[in-house]
Structures are given as structure tokens and as C-alpha cells.
Design a protein around this motif. Structure first.
Motif, PDB file in Angstrom:
ATOM      1  N   HIS A   4       0.836  -1.212   0.000  1.00 52.17           N
ATOM      2  CA  HIS A   4       0.000   0.000   0.000  1.00 52.17           C
ATOM      3  C   HIS A   4       0.867   1.257   0.000  1.00 52.17           C
ATOM      4  O   HIS A   4       0.532   2.245  -0.651  1.00 52.17           O
ATOM      5  N   TYR A   5       1.973   1.219   0.714  1.00 49.67           N
ATOM      6  CA  TYR A   5       2.861   2.385   0.786  1.00 49.67           C
ATOM      7  C   TYR A   5       3.917   2.397  -0.308  1.00 49.67           C
ATOM      8  O   TYR A   5       4.830   3.212  -0.275  1.00 49.67           O
ATOM      9  N   GLY A   6       3.819   1.499  -1.288  1.00 45.91           N
ATOM     10  CA  GLY A   6       4.660   1.607  -2.474  1.00 45.91           C
ATOM     11  C   GLY A   6       5.698   0.528  -2.691  1.00 45.91           C
ATOM     12  O   GLY A   6       6.482   0.625  -3.629  1.00 45.91           O
ATOM     13  N   ALA A   7       5.740  -0.492  -1.864  1.00 46.23           N
ATOM     14  CA  ALA A   7       6.714  -1.565  -2.077  1.00 46.23           C
ATOM     15  C   ALA A   7       6.345  -2.341  -3.331  1.00 46.23           C
ATOM     16  O   ALA A   7       5.207  -2.768  -3.496  1.00 46.23           O
ATOM     17  N   GLU A   8       7.312  -2.504  -4.220  1.00 42.27           N
ATOM     18  CA  GLU A   8       7.067  -3.248  -5.446  1.00 42.27           C
ATOM     19  C   GLU A   8       7.140  -4.750  -5.208  1.00 42.27           C
ATOM     20  O   GLU A   8       6.417  -5.519  -5.819  1.00 42.27           O
ATOM     21  N   TYR A   9       8.030  -5.157  -4.307  1.00 37.12           N
ATOM     22  CA  TYR A   9       8.218  -6.581  -4.030  1.00 37.12           C
ATOM     23  C   TYR A   9       8.428  -6.761  -2.526  1.00 37.12           C
ATOM     24  O   TYR A   9       9.272  -6.096  -1.923  1.00 37.12           O
ATOM     25  N   VAL A  10       7.653  -7.641  -1.922  1.00 38.55           N
ATOM     26  CA  VAL A  10       7.796  -7.970  -0.498  1.00 38.55           C
ATOM     27  C   VAL A  10       8.145  -9.450  -0.405  1.00 38.55           C
ATOM     28  O   VAL A  10       7.324 -10.305  -0.707  1.00 38.55           O
TER      29      VAL A  10
END
Length: 128
Positions: free
Chosen positions: A12-18
Motif C-alpha cells: 500500500h505504501y509503495g513496495a514493489e516486491y515484499v
């Protein structure tokens, strides 16, 4: 449940890959302009730490830090992100409130020391 929640909050806050998993895995921090992986996440533990911008914590504390809100506000924001039916926001999975150090009726909680209990041991007029 926490692993799904923290991964969704980071996205939601912009991480492309977790990265998923129990062990701490490197990732790019979504809270600042990050060219290389300066953060670590353990999705199964539900924890995050950026070594550059100092963003860290569980799902709720990340929302509190980013939005400048308290725990109640973080629960509302998480409800908006995940939906009201998600198990991570049910009352049984929410963080418990912090214990008070001093109970007015019973005195200090067992194992806790306060400035008042130390002063009572010495006596109020000690040192005069």
C-alpha cells in the motif's frame, strides 16, 4: 495473518516486491527513495526494519509512524487497506494495551519499580 497484513501495508505504501518468509529478507524501503535494499522484512513474524530511514515495527506501528496517528487510527486505516473482514484487524488479534506501571489501588505491579517506591524505601526526609 500478520504476514499477509504487513505485506499488504508495505505494498500500500509503495513496495514493489515484499519477500515472504520467516527469516529476515532484504527489500527496498517503500518509505523513502531507495535504490538498493536498505530494509529487512520478516513477513511470518509481521515485522519490518529500514536501516536507512529508521522505519520499523509491526503492521500497526508502521501505519502509526507513516500516518502520524495512534493505534485506533491505525486500525481504521488498516481496515480501509485490508477490508473489514480480514482476520488481522479482529479484536482478538489486535495489540493489547500497555500495562500501567502503577495501579492506584494495589500499588506497583509485581516486578515493577517506580520513583515513588524507591523514595518510600529511603524515607521522604532522607538526605536532609
Amino acid at each position: 495473518m500478520a504476514e499477509q497484513a504487513i505485506a499488504e501495508v508495505l505494498r500500500h505504501y509503495g513496495a514493489e516486491y515484499v519477500p515472504e518468509g520467516y527469516k529476515w529478507a532484504p527489500m527496498k524501503c517503500p518509505f523513502h527513495d531507495d535504490r538498493s535494499a536498505s530494509a529487512s522484512v520478516s513477513t511470518e513474524r509481521g515485522a519490518f526494519k529500514c536501516h536507512a530511514c529508521e522505519a520499523h515495527g509491526d503492521t500497526f506501528s508502521l501505519i502509526e509512524w507513516k500516518e502520524g496517528t495512534n493505534f485506533s487510527g491505525a486500525v481504521e486505516i488498516l481496515t480501509d487497506i485490508l477490508g473489514a473482514e480480514h482476520p488481522a484487524i479482529s479484536s482478538r488479534n489486535a495489540r493489547k494495551p500497555r500495562r500501567r506501571v502503577f495501579d492506584e489501588e494495589a500499588g506497583p505491579i509485581a516486578g515493577q519499580h517506580t520513583i515513588f517506591s524507591a523514595r518510600l524505601r529511603r524515607g521522604f526526609d532522607a538526605g536532609t
